[in-house]
Design a protein around this motif. Structure first.
Motif, PDB file in Angstrom:
ATOM      1  N   TYR A   1       0.780  -0.987   0.099  1.00 47.77           N
ATOM      2  CA  TYR A   1      -0.279  -0.043   0.131  1.00 47.77           C
ATOM      3  C   TYR A   1       0.360   1.422  -0.200  1.00 47.77           C
ATOM      4  O   TYR A   1       0.350   1.914  -0.689  1.00 47.77           O
ATOM      5  CB  TYR A   1      -0.832   0.162   1.352  1.00 47.77           C
ATOM      6  N   TYR A   2       1.620   1.208   0.907  1.00 46.42           N
ATOM      7  CA  TYR A   2       2.906   2.196   0.610  1.00 46.42           C
ATOM      8  C   TYR A   2       3.117   2.769  -0.403  1.00 46.42           C
ATOM      9  O   TYR A   2       3.578   4.252  -1.150  1.00 46.42           O
ATOM     10  CB  TYR A   2       4.008   2.247   1.380  1.00 46.42           C
ATOM     11  N   ASN A   3       3.470   1.392  -1.200  1.00 43.29           N
ATOM     12  CA  ASN A   3       4.036   1.825  -2.754  1.00 43.29           C
ATOM     13  C   ASN A   3       3.419   2.046  -3.664  1.00 43.29           C
ATOM     14  O   ASN A   3       3.224   1.535  -4.807  1.00 43.29           O
ATOM     15  CB  ASN A   3       5.334   0.374  -3.348  1.00 43.29           C
ATOM     16  N   ASN A   4       1.632   1.796  -3.416  1.00 39.03           N
ATOM     17  CA  ASN A   4       0.211   2.190  -4.459  1.00 39.03           C
ATOM     18  C   ASN A   4       0.756   0.699  -4.856  1.00 39.03           C
ATOM     19  O   ASN A   4       0.143   1.169  -6.318  1.00 39.03           O
ATOM     20  CB  ASN A   4       1.037   3.414  -5.157  1.00 39.03           C
ATOM     21  N   ASP A   5       0.865  -0.640  -4.648  1.00 44.84           N
ATOM     22  CA  ASP A   5       0.733  -1.321  -5.112  1.00 44.84           C
ATOM     23  C   ASP A   5      -0.177  -2.368  -4.234  1.00 44.84           C
ATOM     24  O   ASP A   5       0.032  -3.310  -4.145  1.00 44.84           O
ATOM     25  CB  ASP A   5       1.632  -1.863  -5.099  1.00 44.84           C
ATOM     26  N   PRO A   6      -1.400  -1.789  -4.170  1.00 44.08           N
ATOM     27  CA  PRO A   6      -3.041  -2.920  -3.857  1.00 44.08           C
ATOM     28  C   PRO A   6      -2.861  -4.424  -4.586  1.00 44.08           C
ATOM     29  O   PRO A   6      -3.123  -5.042  -3.603  1.00 44.08           O
ATOM     30  CB  PRO A   6      -3.769  -2.000  -4.123  1.00 44.08           C
ATOM     31  N   GLU A   7      -2.062  -4.417  -5.593  1.00 45.97           N
ATOM     32  CA  GLU A   7      -2.678  -5.167  -6.382  1.00 45.97           C
ATOM     33  C   GLU A   7      -1.970  -6.934  -5.775  1.00 45.97           C
ATOM     34  O   GLU A   7      -1.437  -8.096  -5.560  1.00 45.97           O
ATOM     35  CB  GLU A   7      -2.433  -5.285  -7.841  1.00 45.97           C
ATOM     36  N   ASN A   8      -0.108  -6.627  -5.503  1.00 42.33           N
ATOM     37  CA  ASN A   8       0.278  -7.607  -4.616  1.00 42.33           C
ATOM     38  C   ASN A   8       0.674  -7.207  -2.882  1.00 42.33           C
ATOM     39  O   ASN A   8       1.206  -7.538  -2.130  1.00 42.33           O
ATOM     40  CB  ASN A   8       1.667  -6.528  -4.960  1.00 42.33           C
ATOM     41  N   ALA A   9      -0.795  -7.229  -2.081  1.00 48.03           N
ATOM     42  CA  ALA A   9      -0.949  -6.668  -1.174  1.00 48.03           C
ATOM     43  C   ALA A   9      -1.691  -8.143  -0.784  1.00 48.03           C
ATOM     44  O   ALA A   9      -1.875  -8.237  -1.012  1.00 48.03           O
ATOM     45  CB  ALA A   9      -1.862  -5.462  -0.145  1.00 48.03           C
ATOM     46  N   GLY A  10      -0.546  -8.915   0.184  1.00 49.53           N
ATOM     47  CA  GLY A  10      -1.395  -9.794   0.554  1.00 49.53           C
ATOM     48  C   GLY A  10      -0.031 -10.844   0.822  1.00 49.53           C
ATOM     49  O   GLY A  10       0.479 -10.684   1.465  1.00 49.53           O
ATOM     50  N   VAL A  11      -0.425 -12.242   1.127  1.00 50.86           N
ATOM     51  CA  VAL A  11       0.283 -13.181   1.563  1.00 50.86           C
ATOM     52  C   VAL A  11       1.575 -14.570   0.120  1.00 50.86           C
ATOM     53  O   VAL A  11       0.052 -14.729  -0.556  1.00 50.86           O
ATOM     54  CB  VAL A  11      -0.826 -13.839   2.620  1.00 50.86           C
TER      55      VAL A  11
END
Length: 257
Positions: free
Chosen positions: A162-172
């Motif tokens: 989220y910090y990098n404006n990359d929500p599609e890679n916020a996961g596990v």
């Protein structure tokens, strides 16, 4: 009957994983790793990252994280209720009756693993595991990492996405364990869905609840000898804890909580 061992540190995520796995399997043994004294921990981190960065991380941990935890209690309860898992650490300790070791890399840990002789070892939150431990038994070590690897290795992967404006890679990521930092073969990856009420302290809870479902799939794959390692061709980066000023900057500029 398959033998499953949890090799872990304490904490809410470990409690969630234990609660979830125990609904599907008999956990043969929980081995609980201790923590280094704070002074030793900080000296190691300063050596790796430098004094000023670590000072900023400590400031974040002391001044910001407690406020986030306090204001997120209701949201945490909502997350746990929606998935049906318990993050109660005391309840976990009472149920699991863990075998305690100072380090997962200790001889005491190796001897216990050899004694149990498990089929699967579920790693949760420990330090980097040595080659000697990984090779001491004929078992697959799998880990649930709070980030999409290899792009978000290290810690707090969802926050940094989220910090990098990359929500599609916020996961596990659920992956095989090797001697690197979150570099083992990828078995499963899933993204998390957040609300405006989520923040740095609730992301890991969401990741644990989502990730343990993938971990169950991975355990079943191991037990059925059907492991399939995946690749995503993402760049590789490693992250540490945010500093006080990093957090404030993104909170003010982009409302990243």
């Amino acid at each position: 009957m398959a033998k499953i061992v949890m090799l872990c540190k304490g904490g809410e995520s470990t409690a969630i994983v234990y609660d979830a796995l125990s609904k599907h399997y008999d956990i043969s043994q929980v081995i609980l790793e201790g923590s280094d004294p704070t002074s030793v921990f900080l000296k190691k981190r300063i050596k790796r990252l430098g004094f000023f960065r670590v000072a900023g991380q400590v400031a974040f941990s002391v001044l910001i994280a407690p406020i986030l935890r306090k204001t997120s209690k209701k949201r945490k309860e909502e997350i746990l209720d929606s998935y049906g898992y318990s993050a109660d650490v005391e309840k976990f300790m009472e149920r699991a009756k863990p075998f305690r070791v100072d380090s997962v890399n200790s001889q005491k840990c190796i001897e216990k693993l050899k004694e149990v002789d498990p089929d699967v070892i579920v790693v949760q939150g420990t330090r980097i595991i040595s080659k000697e431990v990984l090779e001491c038994v004929d078992a697959k070590f799998i880990n649930m990492h709070t980030g999409i690897t290899p792009k978000y290795r290290g810690c707090h992967g969802a926050y940094w996405a989220y910090y990098n404006n990359d929500p599609e890679n916020a996961g596990v990521t659920v992956h095989l364990v090797d001697t690197g930092i979150d570099t083992g073969g990828i078995l499963y990856q899933s993204c998390i869905s957040t609300t405006d009420e989520d923040n740095f302290t609730t992301y890991p809870l969401l990741q644990a609840c989502v990730g343990v479902e993938d971990e169950i799939k991975a355990i079943n794959d191991v037990l059925s000898n059907n492991i399939k390692v995946k690749s995503n061709n993402l760049p590789s980066s490693i992250y540490s804890h945010p500093t006080f000023f990093q957090y404030l900057f993104k909170r003010i500029k982009n409302k990243v909580k």
